[in-house]
Design a protein around this motif. Sequence first.
Motif, PDB file in Angstrom:
ATOM      1  N   PRO A  12      23.885  58.808 -76.814  1.00  0.00           N
ATOM      2  CA  PRO A  12      23.210  57.638 -76.239  1.00  0.00           C
ATOM      3  C   PRO A  12      23.338  57.308 -74.735  1.00  0.00           C
ATOM      4  O   PRO A  12      24.054  57.873 -74.082  1.00  0.00           O
ATOM      5  N   VAL A  52      17.197  48.428 -82.142  1.00  0.00           N
ATOM      6  CA  VAL A  52      17.642  49.791 -81.880  1.00  0.00           C
ATOM      7  C   VAL A  52      16.553  50.791 -82.205  1.00  0.00           C
ATOM      8  O   VAL A  52      16.269  51.721 -81.440  1.00  0.00           O
ATOM      9  N   LEU A  61      25.003  55.362 -79.096  1.00  0.00           N
ATOM     10  CA  LEU A  61      25.273  53.971 -79.427  1.00  0.00           C
ATOM     11  C   LEU A  61      26.762  53.764 -79.644  1.00  0.00           C
ATOM     12  O   LEU A  61      27.379  54.456 -80.460  1.00  0.00           O
ATOM     13  N   GLN A  85      20.695  56.644 -86.733  1.00  0.00           N
ATOM     14  CA  GLN A  85      21.096  56.400 -85.345  1.00  0.00           C
ATOM     15  C   GLN A  85      22.533  56.871 -85.116  1.00  0.00           C
ATOM     16  O   GLN A  85      23.446  56.510 -85.850  1.00  0.00           O
ATOM     17  N   ARG A  87      26.202  56.987 -83.401  1.00  0.00           N
ATOM     18  CA  ARG A  87      27.004  55.854 -82.977  1.00  0.00           C
ATOM     19  C   ARG A  87      28.456  56.230 -82.789  1.00  0.00           C
ATOM     20  O   ARG A  87      28.931  57.246 -83.304  1.00  0.00           O
ATOM     21  N   ALA A 120      24.066  53.255 -75.471  1.00  0.00           N
ATOM     22  CA  ALA A 120      23.972  51.883 -75.950  1.00  0.00           C
ATOM     23  C   ALA A 120      25.337  51.392 -76.368  1.00  0.00           C
ATOM     24  O   ALA A 120      26.169  52.169 -76.834  1.00  0.00           O
TER      25      ALA A 120
END
Length: 692
Positions: A12, A52, A61, A85, A87, A120
């Motif tokens: 990210p 998101v 993220l 996503q 992370r 992020a």
Amino acid sequence: MSPSLSLRVLWPLVSLAVVTEEVCGIRSSGGLGGLSVGGSVHQVDVMVSQVVENHLAGCHLVLATTENNGTLSSSILRRLLDIGQARVLVEVSKLFSQDQPVRDHLLQKLWGDGRLTCRALVLVVDSHNTHLLLRFVEASRLWLRPDIPTVVISGSSVATSILHHTSLRNTIHLLYLALENVTHMRPIVKTWLRRGTTGKDGGERVRAFQRCLYCDRGEMGVQLLQRSNLSAPNHWEDNILFSDHLDNFMGHTFRVVTLVYFPFITYDKDATHPEGPVSPLDSLDVRMLDAIAAHLNFTYEIREPWDGTWGVPLAGGNWSGIVGTLQHEQADFSLNLTPSPARMEVITHSRIYTHDPLVIVSLKPGPLPRHLALKRPFVDEVWIMVIVCTSSAGVILWLLQKVWSRWAAQRSIRLDTALFYSWGVLLQDSPGSPPANISSQVCVGWWLLFCLVVTTAYRSSLIAHLSVQSKFPPVNTFEDLLSREGWSWGGLVLWGTTFLYFNQSSDPVIQEVYKQMPTYEVEQGMDRVLSGSFSYVTVKSYTKIDIASLYYDEYGNTPIHLGATEYPVLGGNSWGFRQGAPFLSQFRRTKQRLIETGMVDHWMDDVIKIKVRQIRESRSGEGARMASEVEDGQVVLSLDHLQGVLYLLLLGYVVAFLALVGENMTFRHVARLQPSQTTMKESHAGISFSSG
């Protein structure tokens, strides 16, 4: 890595900060409005996943939380996993419980690989641990990454402390989702309401606010983007999120720090307020700054650094001068400032837009002494070759005659006679008749050919040297300074990167030049140059103005020579910016356009021409300080040109006189040894190679 800290580095580049008033529930007396735990958590994680998925998809993220039980953070994490996503999960309280080395290592890995283009940050914190959240944001150095958007979900009690915290001072995109009326926040600029919603929506409402850096008449403000019901479906496809690209600074006043360095920057100071703002005058950087300010809609205020220096390292990692002012964020950016590796550790630089190298200023090379004009047509190696060949030709001729005389029973010649013959041929006046034998005739024939080539080359080169005066070699490099006998040099007063260039150079030549280089002001240094046997090391921009305005006559002649070698001072000239400046990319793009269109070069030439014209007008009637000697195109040879041959003739007479003295002394000595001998055999007056 500690097993108590769950941290996984994935992909990210955007900062998503999610803050909730309570983690495990929402109090009915305040906080987020008294919703049940399950309902509020579900609606919040849906909104976060929508933001998101629609705006931060594919970003690296980072999800950080201060929760004890982790209900909301776990729900958000599951929702992010459902949409695929990537992370990183950080439990902030456990992060700060680690030892300092472990904590530093984890924070270094927080933002992932340097090749990432999108990041992020998601922060989940209860109101009692807001300080811990902001401490984490500061430790993550988010302020160095202004392009990372930030989304905050919270109630009104922590809104002000988060939106105005110093760790978020450079964040361009900051979204705040409030789950209640935030009555003490004043919406700025515009309010966007979704179609079909009113202020009387049932259930708890969510309000989306966007923090903008310059929207409130050039200052930080808050915009109400949307209001909707928490229980109703929310859509975040609109481009209103993260839409601020800083193309308009709304009249914001930037703080600029600089020092006089014409033609790049010059200004007038208020004598009554020396520490106050200065009034910029026409110069290259001022023209560039005015063009950028008009394009991006901002104003500026220029001041000098507190100590009046460009910036050198001090103790404790601090810097002085302009660099120190930017390092401690007492100014937003500077004008002309040379980047260096050490400076770039504490400030940021924009693109290099010009170069101002060091050059060596000296007098134009003077003429070589004319009494050596007869020697200059040939270099020393050629002269040695001619002398050796001529003497060898005489010896070879004598040997050939010696061998031939024995075979043919004929009379030979003396060695001195053969040497005079070879030198006479070279000087185009061979004495006596040519030899009678074939071998000697072949030798003499090839010697005549050699002499023809050598004398023709010498004659033509001598004419050129008598017509065009030869000069000493110019001073072009630092090596020339060190190798020239009786030569001295000085330099401009060293400051900033010019001082670092000499002081930190590992080149032994530069170190030796620096060791023997006193400093002078420009006028004092140029006066030393005019006195001769002296060179002045200065920056090229000074020479363009000073030499053109003071040392050129009306015909364009100047006695000054600029060294052909230029020594670049580190990378060139750029503007310095405080680290994390959110407006840096806009300045870079606009400056790049000025460079590509040729405006920077045009303005530089124009500023210099205007300054030179002003100086010449102010000195009208004084003339140049020294005009160069100009010879007419037609050169008439004079005694000055021919002094070399006169000295040679005088030397010949002296040698002849010494030979006469030597002969007389020899005669007297021989007469004493042979007193009975009254006469001497007469020496042969001529030279003959014919057989007897």
